[in-house]
Write an enzyme that holds these catalytic residues in place. Sequence first.
Site, mmCIF file in Angstrom:
data_model
loop_
_atom_site.group_PDB
_atom_site.id
_atom_site.type_symbol
_atom_site.label_atom_id
_atom_site.label_comp_id
_atom_site.label_asym_id
_atom_site.label_seq_id
_atom_site.Cartn_x
_atom_site.Cartn_y
_atom_site.Cartn_z
ATOM 1 N N TYR A 173 64.790 50.209 35.753
ATOM 2 C CA TYR A 173 64.269 49.035 35.575
ATOM 3 C C TYR A 173 63.891 48.433 34.245
ATOM 4 O O TYR A 173 62.715 48.898 33.953
ATOM 5 C CB TYR A 173 63.165 48.691 36.779
ATOM 6 C CG TYR A 173 63.551 49.682 37.944
ATOM 7 C CD1 TYR A 173 64.627 49.170 39.165
ATOM 8 C CD2 TYR A 173 63.374 50.975 38.056
ATOM 9 C CE1 TYR A 173 65.037 49.941 40.068
ATOM 10 C CE2 TYR A 173 63.549 51.806 39.291
ATOM 11 C CZ TYR A 173 64.509 51.161 40.159
ATOM 12 O OH TYR A 173 64.989 52.092 41.185
ATOM 13 N N HIS A 230 62.419 61.590 48.376
ATOM 14 C CA HIS A 230 61.854 61.883 49.482
ATOM 15 C C HIS A 230 62.333 62.308 50.654
ATOM 16 O O HIS A 230 63.589 62.327 50.618
ATOM 17 C CB HIS A 230 61.050 60.342 49.932
ATOM 18 C CG HIS A 230 62.113 59.340 50.071
ATOM 19 N ND1 HIS A 230 62.900 59.324 51.427
ATOM 20 C CD2 HIS A 230 62.559 58.554 49.495
ATOM 21 C CE1 HIS A 230 63.443 58.274 51.567
ATOM 22 N NE2 HIS A 230 63.654 57.843 50.263
ATOM 23 N N ARG A 258 69.496 51.299 40.325
ATOM 24 C CA ARG A 258 69.191 52.513 41.334
ATOM 25 C C ARG A 258 70.473 52.925 41.913
ATOM 26 O O ARG A 258 71.333 52.377 42.068
ATOM 27 C CB ARG A 258 68.083 52.238 42.247
ATOM 28 C CG ARG A 258 67.570 53.424 43.067
ATOM 29 C CD ARG A 258 66.328 53.455 43.750
ATOM 30 N NE ARG A 258 66.314 52.501 44.777
ATOM 31 C CZ ARG A 258 65.752 51.365 44.742
ATOM 32 N NH1 ARG A 258 65.228 50.785 43.596
ATOM 33 N NH2 ARG A 258 65.710 50.204 45.760
ATOM 34 N N HIS A 280 61.099 57.381 55.174
ATOM 35 C CA HIS A 280 60.334 58.419 54.434
ATOM 36 C C HIS A 280 59.894 59.382 55.511
ATOM 37 O O HIS A 280 58.841 59.206 55.979
ATOM 38 C CB HIS A 280 59.138 57.470 53.751
ATOM 39 C CG HIS A 280 59.621 56.502 52.809
ATOM 40 N ND1 HIS A 280 58.860 55.469 52.475
ATOM 41 C CD2 HIS A 280 60.766 56.494 51.876
ATOM 42 C CE1 HIS A 280 59.584 54.866 51.466
ATOM 43 N NE2 HIS A 280 60.915 55.347 51.280
ATOM 44 N N HIS A 313 60.352 46.732 45.946
ATOM 45 C CA HIS A 313 60.430 46.359 46.962
ATOM 46 C C HIS A 313 60.936 45.092 47.682
ATOM 47 O O HIS A 313 60.407 44.450 48.619
ATOM 48 C CB HIS A 313 59.098 46.816 47.840
ATOM 49 C CG HIS A 313 58.666 48.086 47.807
ATOM 50 N ND1 HIS A 313 57.377 48.718 48.003
ATOM 51 C CD2 HIS A 313 59.506 49.353 47.761
ATOM 52 C CE1 HIS A 313 57.489 49.978 47.906
ATOM 53 N NE2 HIS A 313 58.784 50.641 47.735
ATOM 54 N N GLU A 361 67.186 59.711 44.194
ATOM 55 C CA GLU A 361 67.531 58.127 43.900
ATOM 56 C C GLU A 361 66.972 57.768 42.567
ATOM 57 O O GLU A 361 65.880 57.079 42.464
ATOM 58 C CB GLU A 361 66.876 57.445 45.085
ATOM 59 C CG GLU A 361 65.702 57.831 45.498
ATOM 60 C CD GLU A 361 64.970 56.978 46.480
ATOM 61 O OE1 GLU A 361 65.014 55.730 46.543
ATOM 62 O OE2 GLU A 361 64.528 57.353 47.582
ATOM 63 N N ASP A 377 69.863 56.176 53.838
ATOM 64 C CA ASP A 377 69.105 55.418 52.808
ATOM 65 C C ASP A 377 70.240 55.566 51.664
ATOM 66 O O ASP A 377 69.955 56.886 50.897
ATOM 67 C CB ASP A 377 67.858 56.245 52.840
ATOM 68 C CG ASP A 377 66.882 55.675 51.898
ATOM 69 O OD1 ASP A 377 67.321 54.566 51.144
ATOM 70 O OD2 ASP A 377 65.779 56.239 51.410
ATOM 71 N N HIS A 419 59.140 55.480 39.740
ATOM 72 C CA HIS A 419 59.153 56.036 41.064
ATOM 73 C C HIS A 419 59.631 57.503 40.927
ATOM 74 O O HIS A 419 60.089 57.819 40.057
ATOM 75 C CB HIS A 419 59.767 54.990 42.171
ATOM 76 C CG HIS A 419 60.987 54.895 41.866
ATOM 77 N ND1 HIS A 419 62.061 55.956 42.099
ATOM 78 C CD2 HIS A 419 61.879 53.855 41.603
ATOM 79 C CE1 HIS A 419 63.532 55.476 41.999
ATOM 80 N NE2 HIS A 419 63.120 54.168 41.447
ATOM 81 N N ASP A 454 54.675 35.454 73.260
ATOM 82 C CA ASP A 454 54.926 36.408 74.457
ATOM 83 C C ASP A 454 56.178 37.183 73.962
ATOM 84 O O ASP A 454 56.950 37.700 74.926
ATOM 85 C CB ASP A 454 55.299 35.806 75.647
ATOM 86 C CG ASP A 454 56.490 34.547 75.489
ATOM 87 O OD1 ASP A 454 56.656 34.373 74.479
ATOM 88 O OD2 ASP A 454 56.714 33.952 76.743
ATOM 89 N N ASP A 512 70.167 48.352 48.468
ATOM 90 C CA ASP A 512 69.272 49.708 49.029
ATOM 91 C C ASP A 512 69.281 49.278 50.563
ATOM 92 O O ASP A 512 68.417 48.594 50.935
ATOM 93 C CB ASP A 512 68.088 49.883 48.551
ATOM 94 C CG ASP A 512 67.073 51.183 48.945
ATOM 95 O OD1 ASP A 512 67.848 51.737 49.990
ATOM 96 O OD2 ASP A 512 66.259 51.540 48.316
ATOM 97 N N GLU A 524 71.147 55.828 44.791
ATOM 98 C CA GLU A 524 70.626 56.732 45.944
ATOM 99 C C GLU A 524 71.684 57.300 46.771
ATOM 100 O O GLU A 524 72.222 56.521 47.461
ATOM 101 C CB GLU A 524 69.813 55.807 46.566
ATOM 102 C CG GLU A 524 68.860 56.734 47.896
ATOM 103 C CD GLU A 524 67.818 55.952 48.404
ATOM 104 O OE1 GLU A 524 68.000 54.788 48.471
ATOM 105 O OE2 GLU A 524 66.877 56.585 48.797
#
Length: 463
Positions: free
Chosen positions: A414, A360, A431, A367, A245, A410, A273, A356, A38, A262, A433
């Site tokens: 890797y 974006h 990375r 996104h 991710h 970004e 972001d 990648h 609940d 990130d 960004e």
Amino acid sequence: MSPQTSLYAQRRARLASSLGVGGIAIIPTAPERPRNRDTDFLYRHDSYFYYLTGFTEPGACLVISHDGRSTLFCQPKDLEREIWDGYRLGPVAAPAALGVDAAHSITDLDAKLPRLLENRSCVWYPFAIHSGLAARVEGWLNTVRARVRYGAMCPAEQNDLCTPLDEMRLVKDAHEQDTMRRASAISAQAHIRAMQRSARMLRAGEDVREYHLDAELLHAFREAGSQYPAYGSIVAAGANACVLHYQAAAAPVRNGELVLIDAGCELDGYASDITRTFPANGTFTGPQRALYDLVLASQDAAVAATKAGARFNDPHDATVAVLAQGMLDLGLLDKNKVGTAQDVIDKRAYFQFYMHRTGHWLGMDVHDCGSYVEPGEVGQVSERKDPLSGETITNRPSRVLRPGMVLTIEPGIYVRPAEGVPEQFHNIGIRIEDDAIVTETGCELITRGVPVKADEIEALMRA
Ligand code: GLY
Ligand code: MN
Ligand code: MN
């Protein structure tokens, strides 16, 4: 009407004018979603609905007709539910508070909506966003059809409301830009906190975990009034940074390794972001620094390519050109096998380390919505064979950037261990960004409250 209320009224009027004569739009907010038994997930309104109302309660639906008239269905006042769940605006107070023309209880939606659809030519609603909405629209239209013998006309057309709304949301107005600047400033401070915590704990010889740094982010977000993170924060220590991710977990943050964070907060409905990659103890090793400086140089090139009149793909292409040359210079790719930087690009050999895109759209959603193809040029199709998969790729000219569009920049690298890849670079993931508002002459980086140069990061972490 307050300035805030009139902002939403102006957006509704703009949308109304794009519905065509006889058009009517239905925009529900998001449902509450059960987490277990609940207990619900923390509620988050629907972005399209919020864009047109500024209203954050669940159980609401907005109807706008082409003549600009807006009707809100919202939760009815209910003392018992308000004791348990909190204040409800209610339909009586809604017109004055939100500037809508009329308001009714959401419990009357099925009874009243068919009447609003009668004698209209076209129904607009967001396609493929709200599960079950298409079936409900069908039900409302069937109710209208049952009245055609009495002279009612049933809309014959249905259109995707995302199309005009996405175009509107793509260019951020002054209020949106200001909110995004404030969200970015909070997120930048959060990154600084996390970096400093990492160095401080390691200096003290403590056992640092990814969740310690995640806790710093959450603290800084909420402390500054942000409602929640804009997406699941990535706090990746060491080799975890090579998992795109990855989410903050419990892995140890070790001396001599990098940490990739990130993370960005959501403030008043708008996302930020930011990614920063930093040495856990505050000092880059030689190989880490070499890769870091390459990624930063590639970001600089992308930033220089971000301006009104350029294409959405230009920053990506600028990034890839710098990374391709750098991968050869650092020996990540073998000149004797791959050839020149142009060969690296043509063969997509960089993809082994950079898989990648460079950015974006950013807005209410991390996104964010908005077509990446220039609307007037969708017919200009070209085809090419992908050098890695052999598949035929269909290209269309990418979006022309305009002032007020907001996008991330970004780039990353890797390095998973593989034959021929120098060992000193193994398991390094980097990375960087930042978030950019497009201007006439370039772009405004709104996330630079947290340093990005290697020397500046080291200085900050020594502090
Ligand atoms: N944080 C999600 C992204 O960078 O796209
Ligand atoms: Mn991003
Ligand atoms: Mn990100």
